[in-house]
Design an enzyme around this catalytic site. Structure first.
Site, mmCIF file in Angstrom:
data_model
loop_
_atom_site.group_PDB
_atom_site.id
_atom_site.type_symbol
_atom_site.label_atom_id
_atom_site.label_comp_id
_atom_site.label_asym_id
_atom_site.label_seq_id
_atom_site.Cartn_x
_atom_site.Cartn_y
_atom_site.Cartn_z
ATOM 1 N N LEU A 42 0.828 -1.204 0.000
ATOM 2 C CA LEU A 42 0.000 0.000 0.000
ATOM 3 C C LEU A 42 0.869 1.264 0.000
ATOM 4 O O LEU A 42 0.687 2.159 -0.814
ATOM 5 C CB LEU A 42 -0.921 -0.017 1.239
ATOM 6 C CG LEU A 42 -1.831 1.191 1.423
ATOM 7 C CD1 LEU A 42 -2.823 1.326 0.281
ATOM 8 C CD2 LEU A 42 -2.596 1.080 2.755
ATOM 9 N N PRO A 78 6.629 5.777 -1.688
ATOM 10 C CA PRO A 78 7.659 6.682 -1.166
ATOM 11 C C PRO A 78 7.071 8.037 -0.758
ATOM 12 O O PRO A 78 7.492 8.622 0.238
ATOM 13 C CB PRO A 78 8.634 6.829 -2.338
ATOM 14 C CG PRO A 78 8.451 5.591 -3.149
ATOM 15 C CD PRO A 78 7.028 5.180 -2.984
ATOM 16 N N GLY A 122 -4.312 -6.230 10.880
ATOM 17 C CA GLY A 122 -2.906 -6.106 11.268
ATOM 18 C C GLY A 122 -2.736 -5.368 12.587
ATOM 19 O O GLY A 122 -1.873 -5.701 13.402
ATOM 20 N N GLU A 124 0.917 0.094 10.609
ATOM 21 C CA GLU A 124 -0.547 -0.006 10.682
ATOM 22 C C GLU A 124 -1.170 1.266 11.249
ATOM 23 O O GLU A 124 -2.133 1.215 12.019
ATOM 24 C CB GLU A 124 -0.976 -1.230 11.496
ATOM 25 C CG GLU A 124 -1.139 -2.483 10.658
ATOM 26 C CD GLU A 124 0.026 -3.431 10.827
ATOM 27 O OE1 GLU A 124 0.585 -3.483 11.935
ATOM 28 O OE2 GLU A 124 0.395 -4.101 9.852
HETATM 29 C C1 LIG Z 1 9.123 -2.060 9.554
HETATM 30 C C2 LIG Z 1 8.038 -1.511 8.683
HETATM 31 C C3 LIG Z 1 7.222 -2.376 7.974
HETATM 32 C C4 LIG Z 1 6.242 -1.887 7.106
HETATM 33 N N1 LIG Z 1 5.487 -2.771 6.366
HETATM 34 C C5 LIG Z 1 4.591 -2.292 5.475
HETATM 35 C C6 LIG Z 1 3.868 -3.196 4.615
HETATM 36 O O1 LIG Z 1 4.035 -4.425 4.700
HETATM 37 N N2 LIG Z 1 3.002 -2.686 3.694
HETATM 38 C C7 LIG Z 1 2.806 -1.332 3.575
HETATM 39 O O2 LIG Z 1 2.017 -0.938 2.711
HETATM 40 N N3 LIG Z 1 3.471 -0.451 4.364
HETATM 41 C C8 LIG Z 1 4.364 -0.901 5.306
HETATM 42 N N4 LIG Z 1 5.062 -0.018 6.111
HETATM 43 C C9 LIG Z 1 4.844 1.414 5.951
HETATM 44 C C10 LIG Z 1 4.024 2.023 7.083
HETATM 45 O O3 LIG Z 1 2.683 1.641 6.941
HETATM 46 C C11 LIG Z 1 4.212 3.545 7.012
HETATM 47 O O4 LIG Z 1 5.555 3.798 7.397
HETATM 48 C C12 LIG Z 1 3.252 4.301 7.913
HETATM 49 O O5 LIG Z 1 1.941 4.234 7.426
HETATM 50 C C13 LIG Z 1 3.645 5.777 8.043
HETATM 51 O O6 LIG Z 1 3.875 6.350 6.805
HETATM 52 P P1 LIG Z 1 5.238 7.143 6.523
HETATM 53 O O7 LIG Z 1 6.362 6.314 7.000
HETATM 54 O O8 LIG Z 1 5.248 7.559 5.107
HETATM 55 O O9 LIG Z 1 5.185 8.421 7.456
HETATM 56 P P2 LIG Z 1 4.437 9.812 7.138
HETATM 57 O O10 LIG Z 1 3.036 9.560 6.738
HETATM 58 O O11 LIG Z 1 5.281 10.623 6.234
HETATM 59 O O12 LIG Z 1 4.453 10.485 8.578
HETATM 60 C C14 LIG Z 1 5.617 11.086 9.147
HETATM 61 C C15 LIG Z 1 5.244 11.660 10.512
HETATM 62 O O13 LIG Z 1 4.210 12.640 10.341
HETATM 63 C C16 LIG Z 1 3.098 12.307 11.148
HETATM 64 N N5 LIG Z 1 1.857 12.672 10.457
HETATM 65 C C17 LIG Z 1 1.479 12.352 9.185
HETATM 66 N N6 LIG Z 1 0.258 12.851 8.933
HETATM 67 C C18 LIG Z 1 -0.150 13.488 10.065
HETATM 68 C C19 LIG Z 1 -1.321 14.199 10.443
HETATM 69 N N7 LIG Z 1 -2.372 14.318 9.613
HETATM 70 N N8 LIG Z 1 -1.381 14.730 11.681
HETATM 71 C C20 LIG Z 1 -0.359 14.584 12.549
HETATM 72 N N9 LIG Z 1 0.783 13.902 12.259
HETATM 73 C C21 LIG Z 1 0.875 13.367 11.029
HETATM 74 C C22 LIG Z 1 3.176 10.795 11.352
HETATM 75 O O14 LIG Z 1 2.508 10.387 12.513
HETATM 76 C C23 LIG Z 1 4.686 10.599 11.461
HETATM 77 O O15 LIG Z 1 5.087 10.885 12.770
HETATM 78 C C24 LIG Z 1 6.048 -0.487 6.988
HETATM 79 C C25 LIG Z 1 6.848 0.392 7.734
HETATM 80 C C26 LIG Z 1 7.837 -0.097 8.565
HETATM 81 C C27 LIG Z 1 8.697 0.866 9.329
#
Ligand SMILES: Cc1cc2nc3c(=O)[nH]c(=O)nc-3n(C[C@H](O)[C@H](O)[C@H](O)COP(=O)(O)OP(=O)(O)OC[C@H]3O[C@@H](n4cnc5c(N)ncnc54)[C@H](O)[C@@H]3O)c2cc1C
Length: 377
Positions: free
Chosen positions: A127, A130, A240, A362
């Site tokens: 899902l 980058p 999840g 999640e």
């Molecule tokens: C070990 C690991 C395994 C993973 N496995 C999967 C997988 O199998 N499949 C998959 O699809 N994804 C996977 N992910 C991705 C994971 O779902 C995302 O990292 C997560 O949803 C957060 O997105 P981001 O990292 O882009 O952070 P961002 O969305 O860029 O957020 C960065 C920061 O900003 C904050 N933020 C963002 N929006 C807001 C808001 N509206 N208000 C306040 N704060 C906000 C967030 O809380 C965070 O602190 C994995 C990630 C990790 C680390």
């Protein structure tokens, strides 16, 4: 020793004891090595498949063991106590397999679900992109119709077990609407690149995926339209999240158990560490937060088993509280172990690194704060 968990049937108590034994035998001795090597052994994945523990909540004919959702929570706790990566593996397999079973045609489900349940192949849930994480609904990956089916273009990032998976459940935008496809490893125009050097969940074998004119046949379209995001994707994340919540309790329990043992054995200023009042305060914080988070998970499990309308909100609350409790417990456990806490001989440093990840996957804690308030208000 197991804490009392009210309302478990005798069968659930027996299952819980068997999960404990499985984790002590197969996960606890290997988890640090998998973390160092940034890879699970093939044999543990095979064993989980053979034991029908990869997606135990599937019916037996679909590769599961027909496990009820409350028992699945108990399993997730025990797996999380032993190894966060295995807990994550089991969660992701469940997310992909149940999505295919529920949203795919019978033919699609028959083709892919039993293979995931038995461990013949591993599934990945694709899902996040980058440029689209918390705001995954606004991903930019596209699917367009061609004579042969659909052509996919775009990138996905952070896929757990993307290095190992044979089947990828991929979300893309088709004619402006969300859609979900199965892409099999080896499809032309599709490649995976490992992501290594993570802080935590290092053996979750993450990968970045690139789709460059990748053509999949019509039969690989699982769902299209608004519900693809509103129900399929969010339903999978909810599944999840329940696992992550219980897994965080397991992680916190592992930290508590290690801390009770260490502070009994280690003496400073002529008495065991645990006889210092400030140490007891830390232990008490851990004890009460583990027990509180476990009860929230239990509540979520009972409501989920009844398809209660508040089950999703309670699962969000459980995951939010438990993942924060897990991080706090791991942080205190490292502190109580002193220099040994950051050394290679005690697993608490792995738990601390893994605990941080539970607050991100999640749905981050901030997104959950928003969701819990919105659903409650
Ligand atoms: C070990 C690991 C395994 C993973 N496995 C999967 C997988 O199998 N499949 C998959 O699809 N994804 C996977 N992910 C991705 C994971 O779902 C995302 O990292 C997560 O949803 C957060 O997105 P981001 O990292 O882009 O952070 P961002 O969305 O860029 O957020 C960065 C920061 O900003 C904050 N933020 C963002 N929006 C807001 C808001 N509206 N208000 C306040 N704060 C906000 C967030 O809380 C965070 O602190 C994995 C990630 C990790 C680390």
């Amino acid at each position: 020793m197991h804490t009392v968990l009210y309302g478990l049937t005798p069968r659930q108590q027996e299952d819980r004891a068997s999960f404990t034994a499985f984790v002590d035998d197969h996960l606890v001795p290997e988890a640090d090595r998998w973390d160092r090597e940034q890879r699970l052994s093939d044999s543990i994945v095979e064993l989980l498949g053979k034991s029908r523990l990869l997606v135990p909540t599937l019916p037996t004919e679909a590769g599961g063991s027909g496990m009820d959702v409350e028992t699945y929570g108990l399993l997730s706790e025990e797996l999380g106590r032993g190894c966060g990566n295995i807990r994550n593996l089991v969660a992701v397999q469940g997310m992909v397999a149940h999505a295919l079973l529920k949203w795919g045609t019978k033919e699609q489900a028959d083709r892919w679900v039993p293979r995931i349940g038995t461990g013949e192949t591993v599934g990945a849930f694709a899902l996040t992109e980058p440029e689209a994480g918390s705001d995954a609904r606004n991903g930019s990956m596209t699917a367009e119709r061609t004579g042969a089916g659909f052509v996919l273009n775009g990138r996905k990032k952070w896929m757990s077990f993307g290095q190992r998976a044979g089947i990828f459940l991929v979300f893309a935008r088709l004619e402006g609407e969300p859609a979900a496809f199965v892409v099999e490893r080896g499809t032309d125009g599709f490649r995976t690149e490992p992501i290594s050097g993570l802080l935590g969940l290092r053996a979750s074998e993450l990968a970045e995926l690139t789709f460059d004119g990748c053509v999949v046949p019509e039969s690989h379209l699982i769902s299209r339209g608004r519900l693809t995001f509103d129900l399929l994707a969010t339903g999978s994340l909810d599944y999840g999240r329940y696992s992550t919540a219980y897994g965080s309790v397991g992680l916190a329990q592992a930290c508590l158990t290690a801390s009770l043992e260490y502070t009994r054995e280690r003496t400073q200023f002529g008495v065991p560490l645990r006889d210092h009042q400030l140490v007891r305060r830390m232990l008490t914080d851990m004890i009460s937060s583990v027990e509180g988070a476990r009860l929230l998970c239990r509540q979520a499990g009972v409501l989920r088993a009844r398809n209660h309308k508040d089950a999703i909100r309670q699962t969000l609350i459980a995951k939010y509280v438990a993942s924060r409790a897990g991080f706090a417990a791991a942080n205190d456990a490292v502190q109580l172990h002193g220099a040994n806490g950051i050394g290679p001989d005690f697993p608490v440093q792995r738990h601390l690194r893994d605990a941080k990840v539970q607050e991100i996957i999640e749905g981050t804690s901030q997104i959950q704060q928003l969701q819990i308030a919105e659903m409650t208000l």
